[in-house]
Design an enzyme around this catalytic site. Structure first.
Site, PDB file in Angstrom:
ATOM      1  N   CYS A  22      54.141  36.043  40.901  1.00 43.41           N
ATOM      2  CA  CYS A  22      53.220  36.726  40.005  1.00 43.41           C
ATOM      3  C   CYS A  22      54.126  37.065  38.586  1.00 43.41           C
ATOM      4  CB  CYS A  22      52.754  37.797  40.639  1.00 43.41           C
ATOM      5  SG  CYS A  22      51.693  39.000  39.531  1.00 43.41           S
ATOM      6  N   TYR A  28      53.243  49.161  43.367  1.00 48.77           N
ATOM      7  CA  TYR A  28      52.534  49.394  44.623  1.00 48.77           C
ATOM      8  C   TYR A  28      52.242  47.992  45.081  1.00 48.77           C
ATOM      9  CZ  TYR A  28      48.715  49.038  41.656  1.00 48.77           C
ATOM     10  OH  TYR A  28      47.836  48.648  40.408  1.00 48.77           O
ATOM     11  N   GLY A  72      49.782  37.150  44.734  1.00 46.50           N
ATOM     12  CA  GLY A  72      50.290  36.674  43.350  1.00 46.50           C
ATOM     13  C   GLY A  72      49.474  36.656  42.500  1.00 46.50           C
ATOM     14  N   CYS A 278      44.739  38.253  58.182  1.00 49.79           N
ATOM     15  CA  CYS A 278      44.099  38.935  57.334  1.00 49.79           C
ATOM     16  C   CYS A 278      45.270  39.174  56.328  1.00 49.79           C
ATOM     17  CB  CYS A 278      43.834  40.212  57.837  1.00 49.79           C
ATOM     18  SG  CYS A 278      43.440  41.488  56.515  1.00 49.79           S
ATOM     19  N   ASP A 279      44.588  39.386  55.098  1.00 46.40           N
ATOM     20  CA  ASP A 279      45.490  39.439  53.836  1.00 46.40           C
ATOM     21  C   ASP A 279      46.507  40.735  53.791  1.00 46.40           C
ATOM     22  OD1 ASP A 279      46.305  38.629  51.110  1.00 46.40           O
ATOM     23  OD2 ASP A 279      45.129  40.558  50.364  1.00 46.40           O
ATOM     24  N   CYS A 320      37.837  59.472  66.460  1.00 51.65           N
ATOM     25  CA  CYS A 320      36.991  58.484  65.782  1.00 51.65           C
ATOM     26  C   CYS A 320      35.712  58.329  66.698  1.00 51.65           C
ATOM     27  CB  CYS A 320      37.653  57.310  65.569  1.00 51.65           C
ATOM     28  SG  CYS A 320      38.779  57.212  64.243  1.00 51.65           S
ATOM     29  N   CYS A 333      40.068  50.251  57.447  1.00 48.39           N
ATOM     30  CA  CYS A 333      40.981  49.298  57.750  1.00 48.39           C
ATOM     31  C   CYS A 333      42.096  49.655  58.704  1.00 48.39           C
ATOM     32  CB  CYS A 333      41.560  48.911  56.200  1.00 48.39           C
ATOM     33  SG  CYS A 333      42.686  47.333  56.600  1.00 48.39           S
TER      34      CYS A 333
END
Length: 386
Positions: A22, A28, A72, A278-279, A320, A333
């Site tokens: 990037c 963050y 990126g 997953c990202d 939950c 998430c």
């Protein structure tokens, strides 16, 4: 190898054409550290690009195929790369509708880029964290360059939306935050809470970095933005989280994995062909394979990825499972589910208290809008119900 494919269920792969590279180094950013996994990685090659496009289209079970270019910073690839990608998409489309979206920090946009994006109907996501004071605090003082990019998109009539992170600084100004996006002409807004754990504490549950939004801030922020939005912007400005909440209230798919009962339908591919679940889980233990040795169909419909998706529901703690709002967030998430609940069970979401506050705040309105939808009327009627 026999693969059971759930027809009628689309899948997505977020492609990283330059990996984690990037031109900015936002404080963050969770993806910059992935450069440690690939310290000498080159950008995606034309050979791998073709392999990915062919396999990605072949893996789809729906007539529409969405390509997601991410980073990126994906604009570090030249325009010629994306022109080649479009050519390959048409070569392998076989009658399917192909769409493209691209997430960028906006600082590298030019007239030439914007003409290309408009001509090829790209949806562009712009990362911007609200007014200049908030944005510049953690995003390398890039506000002026980002705004220049947004104006170029508007000049060339490129469809765009804003992706804003919510952190400990901007979370205390929900009204100013929201009004800023209205003022710059943003109609589609998504915001992501910054929850960055202290690296040395990750294994033990630990703490979050000071930059992170607190659960209490998150709840107040959501309520504040919602109250401003519902006055006159329902049906005019689309806030992803509010749309997803209404969808869950109405018993419809929410459209975003974080608010769905299970996950695993959105994977990520690095520039060398490695595929991860997953990202937010680009770690060695979540590597599914590489498209040079395995097909996307084998990896994404295989048992490992299916189990990854099921683990979201299976890992819900007792608190939950007993919650009256479970249907609305499904534990959110998994990356944020690192606390113990009131019974001592692991897997409680760090932001749980904030979501509880928000859902309680909007419950009556959501009931009303659901009833309007059930009657074939517009949820925007909420604005005239008082």
């Amino acid at each position: 190898m026999s693969i059971a494919i759930p027809f009628g269920s689309p899948l997505y792969v977020m492609l990283k054409p330059v990996g984690s590279r990037c031109n900015l180094a936002c404080q963050y950013c969770y993806y910059l550290e992935k450069g440690k996994l690939y310290p000498e990685q080159e950008p995606l090659s034309e050979e791998l690009l073709e392999t990915f496009i062919r396999q990605y289209i072949e893996a789809q079970t729906m007539p529409e195929v969405l390509f997601t270019w991410h980073g990126g910073e994906p604009l570090l690839q030249p325009l010629s790369f994306y022109r080649k990608a479009l050519e390959l998409q048409q070569r392998y489309a076989r009658g399917r509708q192909i769409d493209n979206c691209l997430q960028t920090n906006g600082t590298l946009l030019t007239d030439e880029w914007c003409e290309f994006l408009r001509e090829n109907r790209f949806l562009v996501g712009i990362s911007i964290d609200g007014p200049q004071t908030y944005h510049d605090a953690y995003r390398c003082r890039s506000f002026d360059k980002v705004m220049r990019g947004i104006r170029l998109l508007q000049k060339h009539s490129v469809e765009w939306n804003a992706m804003a992170t919510v952190n400990h600084l901007n979370a205390d100004d929900p009204v100013g935050f929201y009004r800023f996006f209205k003022e710059i002409g943003c109609q589609f807004l998504q915001f992501t809470p910054v929850v960055e754990r202290v690296e040395s504490q990750v294994e033990s549950g630990g703490q979050v970095r000071d930059i992170s939004v607190t659960p209490e801030q998150w709840g107040r922020f959501l309520c504040g933005v919602y109250d401003e939005w519902k006055q006159k912007d329902i049906g005019q400005i689309f806030v992803q989280l509010f749309d997803a909440t209404l969808a869950n209230w109405a018993g419809e798919p929410p459209g975003i994995c974080s608010m769905s009962p299970t996950c695993g339908r959105a994977a990520v591919m690095e520039a060398n062909g490695d595929v991860y679940s997953c990202d937010h889980f680009v770690f060695p233990e979540y590597r599914l394979g590489n498209i040079r040795q395995q097909s996307l169909t084998e990896m994404l419909y295989g048992e490992r990825q299916q189990q990854f998706g099921r683990n979201k529901r299976a890992g819900l703690p007792r608190q939950c499972r007993e919650c009256r709002f479970l249907f609305a967030c499904h534990g959110e998430c998994p990356k944020n589910r690192f606390l113990k609940d009131k019974y001592g069970e692991p897997g409680l979401n760090y932001l749980c208290a904030g979501y509880q506050q928000f859902f309680a705040h909007v419950a009556t309105d959501m009931d009303f809008m659901k009833a309007e939808l059930d009657a074939g009327r517009s949820p925007a009627n909420l604005m005239n119900s008082r």
